[in-house]
Design an enzyme around this catalytic site. Structure first.
Site, mmCIF file in Angstrom:
data_model
loop_
_atom_site.group_PDB
_atom_site.id
_atom_site.type_symbol
_atom_site.label_atom_id
_atom_site.label_comp_id
_atom_site.label_asym_id
_atom_site.label_seq_id
_atom_site.Cartn_x
_atom_site.Cartn_y
_atom_site.Cartn_z
ATOM 1 N N ASN A 256 20.698 -25.659 -6.218
ATOM 2 C CA ASN A 256 21.933 -26.440 -6.364
ATOM 3 C C ASN A 256 23.064 -25.688 -7.050
ATOM 4 O O ASN A 256 24.230 -25.852 -6.702
ATOM 5 C CB ASN A 256 21.634 -27.720 -7.148
ATOM 6 N N ASP A 330 14.532 -27.635 -8.895
ATOM 7 C CA ASP A 330 15.388 -28.265 -9.892
ATOM 8 C C ASP A 330 16.491 -29.066 -9.210
ATOM 9 O O ASP A 330 17.100 -28.614 -8.241
ATOM 10 C CB ASP A 330 15.998 -27.186 -10.785
ATOM 11 N N GLU A 359 12.454 -32.188 -8.262
ATOM 12 C CA GLU A 359 12.895 -33.008 -9.389
ATOM 13 C C GLU A 359 13.896 -34.019 -8.823
ATOM 14 O O GLU A 359 15.044 -33.684 -8.546
ATOM 15 C CB GLU A 359 13.549 -32.145 -10.466
ATOM 16 N N ASP A 425 13.326 -31.445 -20.833
ATOM 17 C CA ASP A 425 14.599 -32.171 -20.849
ATOM 18 C C ASP A 425 14.519 -33.517 -21.565
ATOM 19 O O ASP A 425 15.398 -34.364 -21.373
ATOM 20 C CB ASP A 425 15.095 -32.400 -19.417
#
Length: 595
Positions: A256, A330, A359, A425
């Site tokens: 991304n 991710d 994710e 996270d």
């Protein structure tokens, strides 16, 4: 303590806004039937039109040759067009209005065909509007399933900078948690004996590409390894060693976004005529552009650009050829949805045993749209349920039971749902549980007794916690780095907890063939949950007491053998006069019985 889970839907207000948007606009969201089409199987696509819009009709424009579909008011200019048909209009109390579903069916295709499409609606004022702001979608017609090795995986999540230095070397001297502590590939190699003793068989590494940050989610080169982490020789040695011992490795991969110091971004922002300018989405050149969660140093990669897409897929193929067994993706919801069809087909052609999980911190209905594009997604929904039940105790055992029954009936068996209690996270589970090891053991027992492939975040198995919560207002706001403290080694480790995790892993491996999604709830009260895992060979009964009080249980005859318990030397069930086993569960304890 405020238990924060990083994502786009962590508040009720965000969820409500998303829902209203899906009901008031023109929404498709990847909804298709079947989700993972086989060769020679037609596919039905659905779109919802909100009450402010009156649809006269609509079309699906699609291609099967790799090009983008182009069409206008039902006329295909590139590819083909299928007209949508009305379904029954439906009322929604929340928006206090009707929304109108339309559907269209695309014809069956041959194996390994990518079908790329867009959906449009013609409004009553003769305006053609494309669903989801013109998003391009795609699906792959194939027979791929998750590789066999993944089904028996016990995964250990390593945050590379914080796991281990080579033996004999100490952590770097640092001024803050954002600095480089110095964990590296040699450190992992030197501590493989620890991981093997624990019993895990799959490593999941955080990003290892060149970067200026400790987390490396902002890489500058996807074909090399950060020298601080090691070199390709180190990585090859790690992979070869793992494979010789029957282990696997998946790599954290970030399609991304990357660093604003990536050479293509620096060229794109310094030269308006650079071909790399189209690799990014500028809203006002050169200073404003789309980026990851509005963080300017992480520009979003425009994966609709053919060259950017090819670069990203070639990088994934390179590491598969190098020996990586798969990827944890991710922020998988970030890239354009049609990217994943190309990614899936090309990575599976490179390595048919590749395993890719995403994710996807979204509702189950959004997660399901990735079925057939990814092999599965990290089970953030179960994560929230386990933390709310066992750590913060905002859920009752009965609510957890309701969740489990719905969850495992919704997701198909062929969709991997790796489970976990914490990650890099969010606050570590042990902090969220107020430091109570009993709650951690109980949650881990439940996790390993459930169908999902279990993941252990480094250090959880030895009691690694943190100094303060990442969003604990009473003690001031922390940072995500609070959940990324260096691994505990030697006498700092909780050996009792470590032995318990060893037992969990041994039990899971011995009973691995039983972990289908068939769960039978036997008892669910405020404080007690009892569920059964049936099988043709043997059966397990999982008993969990989530309260601070002892609980008595009378069981059906035959449940008198303990397979695993959160407490050492747990007393065996006693038999009542009518031959029924009786057990007493201490506060925050649980066990698994076998017959």
């Amino acid at each position: 303590m405020d238990d924060f889970i990083f994502g786009t839907l962590d508040t009720e207000a965000q969820r409500l806004e998303r829902y209203k948007g899906s009901r008031l606009g023109i929404y498709h969201g990847g909804k298709r039937t079947p989700l993972d089409p086989l060769p020679d199987q037609p596919v039905t696509l659905s779109v919802w039109v909100g009450s402010p819009i009156y649809p006269l009709g609509g079309w699906i424009y699609y291609t099967t040759d790799g090009s983008d579909p182009i069409g206008e008011k039902g006329k295909a200019l590139q590819g083909q067009a299928v007209e949508l048909e009305w379904a029954s209009s439906q009322w929604d109390d929340l928006i206090w209005g009707y929304y109108h579903p339309l559907q269209g069916t695309l014809p069956e295709q041959a194996d390994q065909t990518i079908v790329r499409y867009r959906i449009s609606i013609l409004t009553a004022d003769d305006v053609e509007i494309f669903a989801d702001n013109g998003t391009y979608y795609a699906y792959v017609v194939d027979t791929f399933t998750p590789p066999e090795w993944s089904k028996n995986a016990i995964i250990y999540h390593i945050f590379v900078d914080r796991f281990a230095r080579p033996k004999g070397e100490t952590w770097n001297s640092v001024a803050s948690l954002e600095d480089i502590f110095g964990g590296n590939l040699r450190g992992i190699l030197d501590h493989l004996d620890y991981l093997q003793n624990l019993g895990v068989n799959t490593l999941y590494l955080s990003p290892i590409f060149p970067s200026s940050s400790h987390h490396r989610y902002d890489a500058t080169d996807y074909f090399n390894i950060d020298p601080i982490v090691g070199d390709k020789q180190d990585f090859k040695q790690l992979l070869d060693t793992l494979h010789r011992q029957g282990m696997h490795l998946i790599l954290d991969f970030v399609p991304n976004h990357w660093s604003d110091q990536h050479p293509t971004f620096r060229q794109a922002t310094s030269d308006s005529k650079s071909p790399y300018r189209e690799w990014y989405i500028f809203t006002r050149y050169p200073d404003n552009y789309e980026c990851f969660f509005n963080v300017p140093c992480m520009p979003k990669v425009n994966l609709r650009n053919p060259q950017a897409r090819a670069y990203m897929i070639e990088a994934a193929q390179y590491w598969l050829k190098f020996g990586v067994d798969g990827f944890r993706i991710d922020h998988a919801i970030g890239p354009t949805p049609d990217f994943w069809a190309d990614f899936r087909l090309q990575t599976r052609k490179t390595n048919p045993e590749c395993w890719t999980i995403g994710e996807i911190i979204e509702s189950p209905f959004i997660q399901l749209t990735y079925f057939g594009l990814l092999d599965g997604c990290l089970d953030f929904l179960l994560l929230e349920a386990l933390r709310q039940t066992f750590a913060t105790q905002q859920w009752s055992a009965q609510k957890l039971a309701s969740f489990l029954m719905g969850h495992y009936s919704l997701f198909p068996e062929g969709y991997s749902l790796p489970s976990f209690l914490d990650n890099h996270d969010m606050d570590r589970f042990i902090l969220a549980a107020g430091g109570d090891i009993r709650k951690l053991k109980l949650a881990a027992l439940c996790q390993f007794a459930l169908p999902g492939i279990p993941i252990i975040y480094y250090g959880t198995e030895v009691g690694l916690s943190q100094r303060r919560g990442i969003r604990d207002k009473k003690r001031g706001f922390g940072k995500l780095e609070e959940a990324r403290l260096p691994m505990l080694w030697g006498d700092e480790q909780n050996q009792d907890l470590f032995r318990f995790y060893q037992q969990l892993i041994q039990f899971r491996q011995q009973a691995g063939s039983l972990w289908n999604r068939n769960i039978s709830i036997q008892l669910a009260t405020t404080d007690l949950l009892v569920f059964r895992k049936p099988s043709q060979e043997k059966e397990f009964l999982v008993c969990l007491n989530i309260s601070d009080r002892s609980q008595s249980l009378f069981l059906e005859p035959g449940w008198d053998k303990i397979a695993l318990a959160t407490e050492e030397n747990f007393p065996h069930p006693t038999l009542t006069p009518n031959n029924k086993p009786h057990i007493t569960l201490s506060p925050y304890s649980g066990l698994i019985l076998i017959k």
